[in-house]
Enzyme design. Structure first.
Site, PDB file in Angstrom:
ATOM      1  N   SER A   1       0.807  -1.216   0.000  1.00  0.00           N
ATOM      2  CA  SER A   1       0.000   0.000   0.000  1.00  0.00           C
ATOM      3  C   SER A   1       0.840   1.266   0.000  1.00  0.00           C
ATOM      4  O   SER A   1       2.061   1.229  -0.058  1.00  0.00           O
ATOM      5  CB  SER A   1      -0.962   0.041   1.190  1.00  0.00           C
ATOM      6  OG  SER A   1      -0.245   0.236   2.396  1.00  0.00           O
ATOM      7  N   TYR A  14      -3.213   0.545  -3.037  1.00  0.00           N
ATOM      8  CA  TYR A  14      -4.356   1.100  -2.313  1.00  0.00           C
ATOM      9  C   TYR A  14      -3.856   1.999  -1.192  1.00  0.00           C
ATOM     10  O   TYR A  14      -2.721   1.891  -0.734  1.00  0.00           O
ATOM     11  CB  TYR A  14      -5.259  -0.011  -1.768  1.00  0.00           C
ATOM     12  CG  TYR A  14      -4.558  -0.931  -0.804  1.00  0.00           C
ATOM     13  CD1 TYR A  14      -4.623  -0.711   0.573  1.00  0.00           C
ATOM     14  CD2 TYR A  14      -3.802  -2.009  -1.254  1.00  0.00           C
ATOM     15  CE1 TYR A  14      -3.961  -1.537   1.464  1.00  0.00           C
ATOM     16  CE2 TYR A  14      -3.141  -2.836  -0.372  1.00  0.00           C
ATOM     17  CZ  TYR A  14      -3.227  -2.608   0.984  1.00  0.00           C
ATOM     18  OH  TYR A  14      -2.563  -3.427   1.859  1.00  0.00           O
TER      19      TYR A  14
END
Length: 141
Positions: A24, A57
């Site tokens: 991430s 993300y």
């Protein structure tokens, strides 16, 4: 369906790279809030220094930290201090919906302070489309 830009962090600098993490990008939630980027949202990241392009993300870090931390495999694509562009997209039904959107663009100084907030404006007229960039003043602190 047409994929269009919804939010962009332009020129934010990488503050850290953490290889031993699940993955991430960690971002300051205050910055994300100004742009409308949500936790767990899928984003593209483009490194202005290397040309590397990745997707991952978002997870929120500490509010007010101005952090931009690449985690896991993404940490291999950047170095501390690199300028990156982070973009989030959305799907719309078709070209007629573009003019109903006005993506938020934040620009940054060397310390990840937001310098300006802009909006991309598309207008439909005379059977075509026009594109403009408009100032969107930041809220008072």
């Amino acid at each position: 369906m047409l994929k269009i830009l919804r939010a962009k962090l332009h020129g934010i600098r990488v503050t850290e790279c953490v290889l031993d993490y699940h993955g991430s990008i960690t971002l300051d939630p205050e910055i994300c809030g100004l742009a409308g980027i949500m936790p767990l949202e899928f984003v593209y990241i483009w490194n202005k220094h290397s040309g590397q392009r990745i997707s991952t993300y978002v997870i929120y870090g500490e509010a007010g930290s101005r952090c931009c931390i690449l985690n896991g495999a993404a940490a291999r694509t950047c170095q501390k201090g690199d300028e990156v562009i982070i973009s989030a997209f959305e799907y719309v039904a078709g070209p007629g919906d573009i003019s109903q959107r006005s993506p938020v663009v934040l620009t940054f100084d060397a310390h990840n302070r937001v310098q300006e907030r802009l909006r991309y404006i598309v207008e439909q007229k005379d059977g075509g489309m026009s594109f403009n960039i408009a100032d969107d003043p930041l809220p008072e602190a």
